[in-house]
Design an enzyme around this catalytic site. Structure first.
Site, PDB file in Angstrom:
ATOM      1  N   THR A 122       0.845  -1.189   0.000  1.00  0.00           N
ATOM      2  CA  THR A 122       0.000   0.000   0.000  1.00  0.00           C
ATOM      3  C   THR A 122       0.881   1.239   0.000  1.00  0.00           C
ATOM      4  OG1 THR A 122      -1.719  -1.178   1.233  1.00  0.00           O
ATOM      5  CG2 THR A 122      -1.825   1.221   1.230  1.00  0.00           C
ATOM      6  N   ARG A 154      -7.922  -9.278   4.112  1.00  0.00           N
ATOM      7  CA  ARG A 154      -8.425  -9.130   5.477  1.00  0.00           C
ATOM      8  C   ARG A 154      -7.702 -10.144   6.357  1.00  0.00           C
ATOM      9  NH1 ARG A 154     -14.294 -10.892   4.533  1.00  0.00           N
ATOM     10  NH2 ARG A 154     -13.134 -12.262   3.131  1.00  0.00           N
ATOM     11  N   ASN A 212      -9.929   1.701   1.860  1.00  0.00           N
ATOM     12  CA  ASN A 212      -9.687   1.750   3.300  1.00  0.00           C
ATOM     13  C   ASN A 212     -10.321   2.973   3.939  1.00  0.00           C
ATOM     14  OD1 ASN A 212      -8.338  -0.647   3.378  1.00  0.00           O
ATOM     15  ND2 ASN A 212      -6.299   0.213   3.556  1.00  0.00           N
ATOM     16  N   PRO A 256     -21.152  -1.519  15.652  1.00  0.00           N
ATOM     17  CA  PRO A 256     -20.532  -0.541  16.542  1.00  0.00           C
ATOM     18  C   PRO A 256     -19.580  -1.222  17.522  1.00  0.00           C
ATOM     19  CG  PRO A 256     -22.772  -0.995  17.245  1.00  0.00           C
ATOM     20  CD  PRO A 256     -22.584  -1.736  15.951  1.00  0.00           C
ATOM     21  N   GLY A 257     -18.748  -0.441  18.170  1.00  0.00           N
ATOM     22  CA  GLY A 257     -17.809  -1.011  19.127  1.00  0.00           C
ATOM     23  C   GLY A 257     -16.711  -0.035  19.463  1.00  0.00           C
ATOM     24  N   CYS A 264      -3.335  -1.608   9.076  1.00  0.00           N
ATOM     25  CA  CYS A 264      -3.746  -1.033   7.785  1.00  0.00           C
ATOM     26  C   CYS A 264      -4.588   0.226   7.930  1.00  0.00           C
ATOM     27  CB  CYS A 264      -4.496  -2.083   6.968  1.00  0.00           C
ATOM     28  SG  CYS A 264      -3.458  -3.428   6.386  1.00  0.00           S
TER      29      CYS A 264
END
Length: 433
Positions: A122, A154, A212, A256-257, A264
């Site tokens: 990247t 992932r 991203n 959510p969290g 990354c």
């Protein structure tokens, strides 16, 4: 085909083993002595489901060979994949491209035949063009073509995302060899009707950054809604479920969290903002500053929730933190929200016990002053609060009655919205988010 993968970290090891598994002859180059020694004996310096078995299978078959020699690689292959790291710089948010540059500086002068170099790391937009100029200045009577083929792996799904990707993106120059070569390399994958997008190198570099940035924005959006719901007494899970049925939005990444972490998303969105600034387009990505701020604020909010649960102070309280990796099915603790929260609570005087099924060794290196339990039971013993901060299935499926016999106070904080609230409250627990 004969392929060389330069850099055998997470990305490189996954790419090399997967390409060898579909029949290519692959030479992996790793210059770190400790990592090289592990890889040559079929061991990975990180955890990724299924990859150790695939690595050993391809090593045993002879389709994959690992070396530390750039001269061997230069003589052996015609197609070279760059898979080295691009971490955030210590001094500013931009990406550190020293490892990428070092690959070009080491490889190109040793080439004695025309070569195609394909970047997978990247990188900021414009990197391929800059490296093309660098390679041209270093090459001696050979033509070096540089293309970019960003990865979309992932953690926890590296094999699937390499062999059954959502899409393959290739950025290359017109009238070069990259497109046809890539079609031959990925032929077994493209035969399954995987979308193949061919564009210029700048666009290919931006595809990864844009992907991203969008995912980070989606995560931070639902976490911002969680803050609003807390103030309004509303149910953020119901909101996420309802809006996710809209096909324009979708359910993925609407959990959510305590936010995103890992190697990354955090560093990539910061590097994207820095790159936009260098291009004179900083205003276009100012919203990403708030995305980053929301993400970091969720960690602070989790510490505040724990403190409130203990009457306003964590001093002298025992806290069980279940989870150290930034996500399940990984041992990656880079920018881990779970460890960040654990560290903050320790600084506020709490006695913190951390347990994770896979990430304990890496967590100890990053936060050596925390106590690391050998099991869930040991972590929860006499705890005033139990906090689930990584959604490993082992934690999601815990029996609240059994855990309730271990703790001093039945308070659970669900930092990943992954527990069955009714099941825990029926067992006598105070459930908080």
């Amino acid at each position: 085909m004969r392929l060389v993968v330069l850099g055998m970290g997470y990305l490189g090891a996954a790419h090399a083993a997967c390409m060898a598994s579909i029949g290519h002859e692959v030479l992996g180059v790793e210059t770190d002595p400790a990592r090289l020694a592990k890889l040559k004996t079929g061991q990975l310096p990180f955890y990724e489901p299924g990859l150790t078995d695939l690595l050993n299978k391809t090593l045993d078959s002879g389709h994959l060979v690992i070396t530390n020699s750039y001269s061997e690689a230069a003589a052996w292959g015609d197609i070279f994949f760059i898979a080295v790291g691009t971490p955030q710089k210590r001094s500013d948010p931009s990406a550190d491209l020293s490892f990428v540059d070092a690959v070009i500086d080491e490889l190109v002068p040793q080439l004695r035949h025309d070569a195609l170099i394909v970047g997978k790391s990247t990188v900021p937009v414009g990197t391929a063009a800059r490296l093309s100029e660098r390679a041209a200045a270093l090459s001696d009577k050979v033509t070096v073509e540089i293309a970019w083929n960003p990865e979309f792996l992932r953690e926890g799904y590296a094999i699937k995302d390499t062999l059954q990707p959502d899409r393959i993106v290739l950025g290359c120059v017109e009238n070069g060899s990259a497109e046809q070569t890539a079609r031959e390399i990925y032929e077994p994958i493209l035969n399954t009707e995987t979308p193949f997008i061919v564009t210029d190198t700048s666009t290919a570099e931006l595809v990864k950054a844009a992907a991203n940035a969008f995912l980070a924005t989606k995560i931070s959006f639902i976490n911002a809604m969680a803050e609003v719901c807390l103030a309004a007494g509303a149910d953020v899970l119901a909101i996420a479920k309802a809006i996710g049925y809209d096909p324009r939005i979708g359910h993925r990444f609407l959990r959510p969290g305590i936010g995103f972490g890992g190697g990354c998303l955090p560093k990539d969105i910061r590097a994207f903002m820095a790159s936009a600034g260098e291009l004179g387009a900083a205003e276009a990505l100012t919203f990403l500053r708030e995305v980053d701020a929301i993400n970091m604020r969720r960690r602070n909010r989790m510490v505040s929730t724990a403190s409130d649960s203990c009457g306003g102070s964590l001093l002298g309280k025992r806290v069980a933190v279940l989870g150290a990796a930034f996500k399940p099915d990984s041992d990656d603790v880079r920018d881990s929200p779970a460890l960040n929260v654990a560290g903050q609570m320790q600084l506020q005087g709490a006695s913190v016990a951390v347990y994770d099924p896979r990430a304990m060794a890496n967590a100890r290196l990053l936060f050596p002053t925390l106590f690391y339990a050998d099991s869930v039971d040991q972590a929860c013993k006499d705890a005033d609060i139990v906090m689930v901060l990584t959604e490993w299935s082992e934690f999601v499926n815990l029996d609240p009655v059994v855990v309730g016999r271990l703790v001093r106070a039945r308070t659970v904080i669900d930092g990943r919205f992954c527990l069955d609230k009714r099941r825990w409250t029926d067992a006598g627990w105070e459930y908080r988010i």
